[in-house]
Structures are given as C-alpha cells and as structure tokens.
Design an enzyme around this catalytic site. Sequence first.
Site, PDB file in Angstrom:
ATOM      1  N   TYR A 282      12.436 -34.586 -17.184  1.00 40.40           N
ATOM      2  CA  TYR A 282      10.975 -34.542 -17.253  1.00 40.40           C
ATOM      3  C   TYR A 282      10.340 -34.620 -15.869  1.00 40.40           C
ATOM      4  O   TYR A 282      10.987 -35.017 -14.904  1.00 40.40           O
ATOM      5  CB  TYR A 282      10.427 -35.667 -18.140  1.00 40.40           C
ATOM      6  CG  TYR A 282      10.602 -37.057 -17.567  1.00 40.40           C
ATOM      7  CD1 TYR A 282       9.653 -37.599 -16.704  1.00 40.40           C
ATOM      8  CD2 TYR A 282      11.712 -37.836 -17.895  1.00 40.40           C
ATOM      9  CE1 TYR A 282       9.814 -38.862 -16.176  1.00 40.40           C
ATOM     10  CE2 TYR A 282      11.882 -39.107 -17.383  1.00 40.40           C
ATOM     11  CZ  TYR A 282      10.926 -39.622 -16.513  1.00 40.40           C
ATOM     12  OH  TYR A 282      11.087 -40.865 -15.981  1.00 40.40           O
TER      13      TYR A 282
ATOM     14  N   ARG B  32      -3.024   3.366   8.555  1.00 39.95           N
ATOM     15  CA  ARG B  32      -3.412   2.225   7.732  1.00 39.95           C
ATOM     16  C   ARG B  32      -2.329   1.159   7.670  1.00 39.95           C
ATOM     17  O   ARG B  32      -1.179   1.456   7.382  1.00 39.95           O
ATOM     18  CB  ARG B  32      -3.704   2.684   6.295  1.00 39.95           C
ATOM     19  CG  ARG B  32      -4.501   3.954   6.208  1.00 39.95           C
ATOM     20  CD  ARG B  32      -4.589   4.466   4.782  1.00 39.95           C
ATOM     21  NE  ARG B  32      -5.266   3.539   3.879  1.00 39.95           N
ATOM     22  CZ  ARG B  32      -5.335   3.725   2.574  1.00 39.95           C
ATOM     23  NH1 ARG B  32      -4.731   4.768   2.004  1.00 39.95           N
ATOM     24  NH2 ARG B  32      -5.970   2.848   1.830  1.00 39.95           N
TER      25      ARG B  32
ATOM     26  N   CYS C 260       8.553 -38.855 -10.651  1.00 49.25           N
ATOM     27  CA  CYS C 260       7.225 -39.448 -10.835  1.00 49.25           C
ATOM     28  C   CYS C 260       6.382 -39.375  -9.573  1.00 49.25           C
ATOM     29  O   CYS C 260       5.306 -39.929  -9.515  1.00 49.25           O
ATOM     30  CB  CYS C 260       7.345 -40.886 -11.320  1.00 49.25           C
ATOM     31  SG  CYS C 260       8.143 -41.964 -10.125  1.00 49.25           S
TER      32      CYS C 260
ATOM     33  N   LYS D 178       0.838  -1.206   0.000  1.00 44.59           N
ATOM     34  CA  LYS D 178       0.000   0.000   0.000  1.00 44.59           C
ATOM     35  C   LYS D 178       0.872   1.255   0.000  1.00 44.59           C
ATOM     36  O   LYS D 178       0.637   2.195  -0.778  1.00 44.59           O
ATOM     37  CB  LYS D 178      -0.902  -0.025   1.239  1.00 44.59           C
ATOM     38  CG  LYS D 178      -2.075   0.923   1.171  1.00 44.59           C
ATOM     39  CD  LYS D 178      -2.924   0.831   2.439  1.00 44.59           C
ATOM     40  CE  LYS D 178      -3.706  -0.461   2.502  1.00 44.59           C
ATOM     41  NZ  LYS D 178      -4.350  -0.667   3.800  1.00 44.59           N
TER      42      LYS D 178
ATOM     43  N   ASP E 132       7.946 -41.511  -1.731  1.00 44.03           N
ATOM     44  CA  ASP E 132       8.682 -42.363  -0.808  1.00 44.03           C
ATOM     45  C   ASP E 132       9.978 -41.698  -0.355  1.00 44.03           C
ATOM     46  O   ASP E 132      10.390 -41.831   0.794  1.00 44.03           O
ATOM     47  CB  ASP E 132       8.993 -43.725  -1.455  1.00 44.03           C
ATOM     48  CG  ASP E 132       7.871 -44.727  -1.168  1.00 44.03           C
ATOM     49  OD1 ASP E 132       7.122 -44.492  -0.206  1.00 44.03           O
ATOM     50  OD2 ASP E 132       7.749 -45.720  -1.912  1.00 44.03           O
TER      51      ASP E 132
ATOM     52  N   ARG F 102      -3.165  -0.981  -6.459  1.00 44.84           N
ATOM     53  CA  ARG F 102      -2.294  -2.164  -6.500  1.00 44.84           C
ATOM     54  C   ARG F 102      -2.650  -2.922  -7.768  1.00 44.84           C
ATOM     55  O   ARG F 102      -3.698  -2.690  -8.380  1.00 44.84           O
ATOM     56  CB  ARG F 102      -2.519  -3.043  -5.279  1.00 44.84           C
ATOM     57  CG  ARG F 102      -3.879  -3.629  -5.281  1.00 44.84           C
ATOM     58  CD  ARG F 102      -4.181  -4.523  -4.135  1.00 44.84           C
ATOM     59  NE  ARG F 102      -5.631  -4.700  -4.157  1.00 44.84           N
ATOM     60  CZ  ARG F 102      -6.377  -4.923  -3.114  1.00 44.84           C
ATOM     61  NH1 ARG F 102      -5.849  -5.009  -1.925  1.00 44.84           N
ATOM     62  NH2 ARG F 102      -7.673  -5.073  -3.234  1.00 44.84           N
TER      63      ARG F 102
ATOM     64  N   HIS G 181     -16.410  -7.765   1.050  1.00 43.06           N
ATOM     65  CA  HIS G 181     -15.403  -8.635   1.667  1.00 43.06           C
ATOM     66  C   HIS G 181     -15.521 -10.069   1.143  1.00 43.06           C
ATOM     67  O   HIS G 181     -14.537 -10.694   0.753  1.00 43.06           O
ATOM     68  CB  HIS G 181     -15.582  -8.607   3.192  1.00 43.06           C
ATOM     69  CG  HIS G 181     -14.656  -9.525   3.928  1.00 43.06           C
ATOM     70  ND1 HIS G 181     -15.007 -10.816   4.257  1.00 43.06           N
ATOM     71  CD2 HIS G 181     -13.386  -9.366   4.347  1.00 43.06           C
ATOM     72  CE1 HIS G 181     -13.991 -11.390   4.880  1.00 43.06           C
ATOM     73  NE2 HIS G 181     -12.988 -10.539   4.949  1.00 43.06           N
TER      74      HIS G 181
ATOM     75  N   SER H 292      14.377 -42.335 -11.913  1.00 41.29           N
ATOM     76  CA  SER H 292      13.097 -41.654 -11.758  1.00 41.29           C
ATOM     77  C   SER H 292      12.921 -41.418 -10.266  1.00 41.29           C
ATOM     78  O   SER H 292      12.896 -42.365  -9.484  1.00 41.29           O
ATOM     79  CB  SER H 292      11.971 -42.516 -12.309  1.00 41.29           C
ATOM     80  OG  SER H 292      10.737 -41.875 -12.073  1.00 41.29           O
TER      81      SER H 292
ATOM     82  N   GLY I 189      -8.269  -6.619   4.369  1.00 40.72           N
ATOM     83  CA  GLY I 189      -9.104  -6.663   5.562  1.00 40.72           C
ATOM     84  C   GLY I 189      -8.546  -7.492   6.710  1.00 40.72           C
ATOM     85  O   GLY I 189      -9.215  -7.700   7.705  1.00 40.72           O
TER      86      GLY I 189
ATOM     87  N   MET J 132      -5.749  -6.898   8.519  1.00 39.64           N
ATOM     88  CA  MET J 132      -5.157  -6.135   9.619  1.00 39.64           C
ATOM     89  C   MET J 132      -5.954  -4.853   9.826  1.00 39.64           C
ATOM     90  O   MET J 132      -6.949  -4.621   9.189  1.00 39.64           O
ATOM     91  CB  MET J 132      -3.702  -5.857   9.318  1.00 39.64           C
ATOM     92  CG  MET J 132      -2.861  -7.111   9.431  1.00 39.64           C
ATOM     93  SD  MET J 132      -1.171  -6.792   9.040  1.00 39.64           S
ATOM     94  CE  MET J 132      -1.318  -6.264   7.382  1.00 39.64           C
TER      95      MET J 132
HETATM   96  P1  ADP Z   1      -7.677  -2.197   3.838  1.00 40.81           P
HETATM   97  O1  ADP Z   1      -6.279  -2.557   3.591  1.00 40.81           O
HETATM   98  O2  ADP Z   1      -8.390  -3.117   4.734  1.00 40.81           O
HETATM   99  O3  ADP Z   1      -8.406  -1.862   2.569  1.00 40.81           O
HETATM  100  P2  ADP Z   1      -7.310   0.624   4.209  1.00 40.81           P
HETATM  101  O4  ADP Z   1      -6.101   1.097   4.920  1.00 40.81           O
HETATM  102  O5  ADP Z   1      -7.253   0.695   2.741  1.00 40.81           O
HETATM  103  O6  ADP Z   1      -7.643  -0.840   4.706  1.00 40.81           O
HETATM  104  O7  ADP Z   1      -8.486   1.506   4.781  1.00 40.81           O
HETATM  105  C1  ADP Z   1      -9.820   1.119   4.997  1.00 40.81           C
HETATM  106  C2  ADP Z   1     -10.760   2.103   4.344  1.00 40.81           C
HETATM  107  O8  ADP Z   1     -10.541   3.429   4.822  1.00 40.81           O
HETATM  108  C3  ADP Z   1     -10.560   2.156   2.850  1.00 40.81           C
HETATM  109  O9  ADP Z   1     -11.802   2.162   2.226  1.00 40.81           O
HETATM  110  C4  ADP Z   1      -9.853   3.434   2.613  1.00 40.81           C
HETATM  111  O10 ADP Z   1     -10.159   3.992   1.376  1.00 40.81           O
HETATM  112  C5  ADP Z   1     -10.359   4.316   3.757  1.00 40.81           C
HETATM  113  N1  ADP Z   1      -9.329   5.312   4.084  1.00 40.81           N
HETATM  114  C6  ADP Z   1      -8.083   5.047   4.480  1.00 40.81           C
HETATM  115  N2  ADP Z   1      -7.380   6.198   4.643  1.00 40.81           N
HETATM  116  C7  ADP Z   1      -8.202   7.210   4.311  1.00 40.81           C
HETATM  117  C8  ADP Z   1      -8.039   8.615   4.257  1.00 40.81           C
HETATM  118  N3  ADP Z   1      -6.886   9.197   4.542  1.00 40.81           N
HETATM  119  N4  ADP Z   1      -9.097   9.340   3.887  1.00 40.81           N
HETATM  120  C9  ADP Z   1     -10.274   8.744   3.582  1.00 40.81           C
HETATM  121  N5  ADP Z   1     -10.501   7.426   3.616  1.00 40.81           N
HETATM  122  C10 ADP Z   1      -9.465   6.649   3.977  1.00 40.81           C
HETATM  123 MG    MG Z   2      -7.779  -0.661   1.226  1.00 41.68          MG
HETATM  124 MG    MG Z   3       7.740 -45.811  -4.057  1.00 33.46          MG
END
Ligand code: ADP
Ligand code: MG
Ligand code: MG
Length: 894
Positions: free
Chosen positions: A865, A94, A845, A25, A782, A338, A454, A777, A103, A105
């Site tokens: 192979y 974040r 194998c 991120k 085993d 990403r 989710h 082979s 989701g 962490m």
């Molecule tokens: P996850 O990795 O679980 O998606 P995020 O860190 O992306 O968690 O954040 C969870 C939510 O909060 C996301 O929808 C993200 O867009 C929103 N969010 C995070 N930081 C900000 C920010 N600075 N302003 C507005 N929304 C935010």
């Molecule tokens: Mg996110």
């Molecule tokens: Mg054998």
Amino acid sequence: MSKPTRYVYEFAEGSREMADLLGGKGAGLAEMTRLGLPVPPGFTVTTEACKVYLTTGEEPPELGIEEARALAVLERAMGRTLGAPDDPLLVSVRSGARFSMPGMMETVLDIGLNDASVTGLAKASGQERFAWDSYRRLIQMFGHTVMGVEGDLFEQAVAEHRTQRGTRDDHGLDAGELAHLTDEFKSIIRRETGEDFPQNPVDQLQRAVRAVFESWNGERARLYRHREHIPDDLGTAVNVQAMVFGNLGSDSGTGVAFTRDPSTGARGTYGDYLPDAQGEDVVAGVRDAVPLDELKALDPRSYVELGDHLRTLENHYRDLCDVEFTIERGRLWILQTRVGKRTAAAAFHIAHDLREEQTIDADEALARVDGAALTRLMFPRFETTPADVPLAHGVPASPGAAVGVVVFDSAEAQRRSAAGQDTILVRRETTPDDLPGMIAAQAVLTSRGGKTSHAAVVARGMGRVCVCGAESLTVDPAARRFTTDAGAVVREGDTVSVDGTAGTVHLGALPLTASDVGRALETGASTGSLTEAVLDALAHADSVRRLEVRANADTPEDAARARRLGARGIGLCRTEHMFLGDRRTLVEAMILARDDTGRERALEALLPLQRADFIGILEAMDGLPVTIRLIDPPLHEFLPDRTELAVRLAGATHPDVHDRELLDTVERMHEQNPMLGLRGVRLGLAVPGLMAMQVRAIAEAVVHRLREGGRPRAEIMIPLVGTVEELRLARAEAERVLAEVVAESGEFLDCPVGTMIELPRAALTAGRIAEAADFFSFGTNDLTQTTWGLSRDDAEASFFPLYLDKGIFSVSPFETIDQEGVGRLVEWAVEAGRAVNSRLETGVCGEHGGDPESIHFFHRAGLDYVSCSPFRIPAARLEAGRAALADTATSDSR
Ligand code: ADP
Ligand code: MG
Ligand code: MG
C-alpha cells in the site's frame, strides 16, 4: 554491419513511431504525408544531428551532403529552385523536439528570399506588397534568431513607419515602404553585427538550421524543460518545409483547429482562423482571430475539407488532435498536427467520450488521464453571487480560480512570489519571454488573443488559470495599472480574483468553495458529465489496481474525510500533536519529573486523553487498519523555546522557579542535531513508561471499541529503528502491556507490531529486522534525508534551487522518490524482509505515497500500500490503477 547513421529524412520516409529521431513535429508531418493529407513537402534533420552539433560544436560532416540531396528532391517536387531569382522556392526552418515545447524554440520562415528573388516572388505571385512583406519578415526573423540582433530594434523601425503613415497595423504599409524597411533592417543588422544579411539562399538555410539547434539550449527552452521534466539531452529536430502563404489576400488565411474543444473536451471541431495572415500571427495573438465556424462562410470548400482531415487524424491517433493549417488562394494545407494539450477537465471528458464512442477501451481511457489532472479538478472554485459584477469578461482559456495581487511583468511576479505573495500576471499579450512570470504567478490575464494565443496555450499546459482577450481592459504596463471600460483603475499590488472557468475578473478576493469534482469524490454521486467521467475513471482504477491506498491522518475528522475519499485505512497516525495544546503542561510535568512516581503520575493523566484520541480514530476507520506510530520527535520540542525562557527569566525581578527549572532542562536536553538525536524508538527506550502509556492507550481504545461492537484494527508502529535489537526491546515492552490489557479486560487483542524503515541501516538489515516485525512502513521523508545526508528544510531553503537549475536534480527527491538511491533501499528491504517473513506487510507513509511517479515505482517494487494526505487519495487511487496497467503493458510486450 550496422547501417551508417542518416541525418536527414524526407517527410514521406518517416512515421509517427520515429518521434525520437524526427521530433514530434517531424513525425507528425511524416505521418500526415503517409495518410495522404495535403502537407507542403520537405525533410527533417534528425535530433541525432542536433546532438552531434551540441556536443562537438560542429555539424556532422555528412549533414551538408544529405541536406543538399534532400533539397534537390524538394526542388524537383516543387518545380522551383531555392531562392531562384525568377520564381523562387522558399522554405521554413522549424524546430521540433520529441516533446512539444510550444514557442520555446525558433522557427524561421521565408528562407530563400534575397534582393533578387524578392522581385521574382512579386512577379510570380502578382503581389508586390506581399513579396516585400515576406522579405522584411525574413530579415527580421533571421536577424533576431540567427544573427542575434535585439528584436526590439526591428520593432521600433516598424513602429516609426507606422506612425509616419498614421496606421495602426502593418497592413497600412505599402510595397514601397516595406522595401524601404528591408533596407533599414539590413543596416540595423550591419550596424549590430558588423555583417551583412546573407544573400546566398543555401547559406541562409544552413545558418537557420544551426540556429534552431542552438535554440535547444536557449534560456527559455531550458526553463520550460526543467519545469516539464523534459531531459536536457534529447536535442531538437529541424524541419525544412516548402512555404505556403496565408497572406495572399482575402481568399487566403491561416488558423489552428482542434478535433474537440481543448478546454472543455466538448465534441465538435473547434479553433481560430485569421484571414489574410501568416501562421505566426495567430499564435502571437497580435490580431484577433475569428472563430473557425466563420470559415464556413468565407471558404466553404476548405472548411469541409478541413473537417474531413480532422476526422481522419482523430480516428488515426484515436485522440484529440490539433492542427495548424494555412489556406493559400483557396487551397488548404496542413502544417502541423499533434495529440493536443488539454485542460484537466477536457482530459477526463475526452477519455470518457472516446470510450463511449468505442474508439478506446476502459484501460486506455484510464491511461489518458492522470493524478495531477484529477488534483487540479479538486481545487476549489469561486462562490459568486449575482451582486459580484466582474471587472471584465474575457476568453476562459484555462480553468480554475485564482486570487492574487496584480503585477505587470515577469520580474515583479517572481519577486513577489519569492516573498510568498500570490500574484496575477497582467499583460496585453504574452510572449515566450514572459514564461518565468507565468510560472511564478497564480493566473495570467491578457487583454488580447484567443484560446490559441501564447498565453492560453502555455497556461493550459502548466495548469495555470488563464483569462485572455479581455478586450475591455486597457493594460498600461509602464504606468503599472489597467483600466476597465467602466473607468475603474486597478494598480499593481491590488487584489483581484480570476475565474478561468467563467472567463471573468473580479476586484478583491472572492470566497472559495469546494469544486463539483471535490464534492462528488466525497459523496460518490455524480452531478454532471465531468463528475461522471471522473468517477468512472476512478472506478476502473480501483478495479485494476493492486496497491491499496491508505491515509496519513491524525484526527477522527481527517480519518472520516479520508475514508469518504476512498482510503482503505490509515497508514500513518502520528501521535505527537496529541501532546500539544492544553496537554503541554502534562508533558512538561512528565519531562521534569524527578522520580518515577512523578513521571507515572503525569503519564497516568495523559493516558485517558490519549485513549480518547484513538477511540475516535478507530471508530472513523472501523473495520480498516489504523497504523499508530508511537511518539517520534525529541521531547524538548514540547518545551518552551530556550531563548524565550532565558529572556523571560532575565527580565523578571523575581525569577520563577518553574521557569528556572525548565530552562535548565531545556539546556540539558539541547542537541546539536535533533534530527539525529534522542527521538523515535530511542526515546521509547530511554524514557521509562512513555511507550507503555501509549501502547496501553491503544490497547484500551481497542477494547472500548470491541465492547461497542466495532471492529477496531490498530497496528503499533515503532519509529526510527536502526537495528533489530531496538525493535525486539520495544516489541517486548509493547507485548507485555498488551498482555496486561488482555488479562484485565478478558478481550482478545490482535495488534500487529511493526516498524518504520527510515534509516539506511534499517533498510540494509531489513532481513534481521523482519524477524521482529509484522510490517514495514517506509518513512521515505526521513529515509531520503538520512540517505542523502541532508536536512530537508535547510536544503530546500539553501542549495536546492541551484541543484535544480544545474540539473543535478530534475525534481526534488522529497517530491518524487529517488529511485536509484532511496528507491533501491526500499526494493532491497522489501525483498530481504519478505524472504524472512512471507506475511510481512509493506507500505509507504512518506510524502512520496501521494506522488504519481513515486506510486508507479512503489507498485513495481511490490509494496502492499501507499499512504498519503487525505486530499491526495483520489489521485493516488487513480495512479495506482494506471501503474497496474502500465505494468501489464510492459510485461505483455516482453
Ligand atoms: P511552433 O512550434 O512555435 O508552433 P512552427 O514551426 O510551427 O513553430 O512555426 C511557426 C508558425 O509558422 C506556425 O504558425 C506555422 O504554421 C508557420 N509555418 C511554419 N512553416 C510554414 C510553411 N512552410 N508555410 C507556411 N507557414 C509555416
Ligand atoms: Mg507550430
Ligand atoms: Mg520519520
């Protein structure tokens, strides 16, 4: 002198190359900042800082100072101060690890609000309700994530207010009520923790950062990592970012967008938008979002701008990207990007399209797909008729066909799947707490949320079938049932079929049929854009790979199927099953024979049957090598069970003489540890005539095929050799029989004789063994058992789960080759064997021959192979191609 470690980087200082340090991120935010995209400014605390915290229990001493400095820069850029009473700067904290863990962490929004700054925010935004809503969200998230208060306590308090108000969602609560709610939240925290919600903004920030560090070791994060094979010691980075607000009215909102459709791979932007909402609302699926297209009408300028940014990102990353965005009063902000997760079908489609668009070349297109995705596409699909009326329609979020019994929570899914039952997890919506159930179940069905909920994101990532947002269903987990609009009631334990491709749910078990891809792989003819993409990728893999792919097949049918799927021969043709069924009595007669003549008679009766087996297989694989392994298991496996016999004899009034004799033999032949007993070559040397019969059957089958004008290429494989002496004796016997058949038939026979390498001693003395072998082979099943000193079936049923949980194994060594141990033996044996016999052919194998990661290893080890079950052949071809590319890539960069 090495530079002192830095623990904090501003977004503008980072880049995508720094993902190890900044997390995925953070690296994405940095890269977008450099590209000039509108990213709210901020800074990233590195994974190194997290690792220090996790190992020492304390932040590195420099971290506080570096954070303070970065915060000062951020405050200057924003012209506001964190948590200042008049017009406060608010930030989000974040999590963001090297590999995306959606989701798994924690993230805390609106850090900086307190009893004073909430009024400042109200004034600055002109919206009192918004300010109090943000404050109560902060206390709720902070209370749960940082201070460890049960999340339900807050939810209950909100629910009570809603009921008092007679409103169904939070929008019905006004500023006064929300202010009231913050007071209640604060007392919940005080009651539960004996501590006050911290008013000092810098305190809030530091504690939130620490909580994110700690969330790396949270239970669901660990579970997710083990499943995805993400190492436990990477740590997470923490991104501190200025807040922007999507919940400031109808000219604001938040959403998720993809540069292409992540479930089909179709071209064109795709996504969900939720007006007047914060980011977390979309992911949670708590309110239903509208398709991104509708933003065109709501806010045409932002829509066009978003499209431009998506194109910029896709061109830059040269792949499907997804973004999180927020619109604050008509101004667009990008909050995350990403290279996006995608379904198996989308992966092939996108790679193929990007190559056609000349964004990437064929090599790179091949690198973008993998064997696991291909295998998924080969899974069967439902065969529906117009009479099959679905119980409900929902969003086809993750494709595939699944049949199972309905369950309503994680625990039940786990319980039933442990008992061997296929399950369908049905929820209103899923949260990260449902992860164990999603892993255990065959499919996930929800009544709320869209393609970016989710449930959808996680199911796609794991390759689980998912239908979400089936709104006509009323899910009642307490009563353990769901009902449809039409009034049908489905209870826990009822069987349903979930079609993740069509987005439908059906009562009962629908019949399955081969997938289009499965069919196209056998016929070689494409029937649509997906099969074309798959066949193209495979054709390229075939053109670049060095490893041959053979099949493990014991019947002409399997051999023919394997050949259609692209096998270039048979690497392992087992002969033991050829002694079962009707032939069992002949085998019994052979074992019970009191003298040579008796045994010879039994073997003579077996010979023509065995010859016919080989003729069929050699015909199916005409022109290609067929490696036939002589009988391997202990002979008593062919005799009836000891207890059964004993019971039968005890119950009989006139004990059967044959049974008596059998029981005696069974008892005589009983072994404490059959796996290490009289089997393999030992058997061939100990039972006169057995090996000769098998070799003769092979040789005569070859003669038969030659006379039919075929090109039979049989190879004779001796199992379980531990010393070259065993192989020499077995080989001499085989050659004696071969010479006899040559003399009798007048045909020229070329039957290489080689051995399995499946004992550590064989691997260690491979240089000697190669003197008597035409090929090696590696029987890695085993070899893994004997190297580790464990029996697979026993271990998998007893301590493997524990070992996986403790991280002693990240994956079972029977699934993916243990490179350090068993793999080292393979490398050693290949090298030593080739040094003695430069024409020695080498292959694998064991089950590992079809496992993607192991295939890459075997490629590097220089084997000729791999051999695997027929259905794994396409994936093995693909991975062998990818391994060859990965190899050139690393040697180029050296
Ligand atoms: P996850 O990795 O679980 O998606 P995020 O860190 O992306 O968690 O954040 C969870 C939510 O909060 C996301 O929808 C993200 O867009 C929103 N969010 C995070 N930081 C900000 C920010 N600075 N302003 C507005 N929304 C935010
Ligand atoms: Mg996110
Ligand atoms: Mg054998």
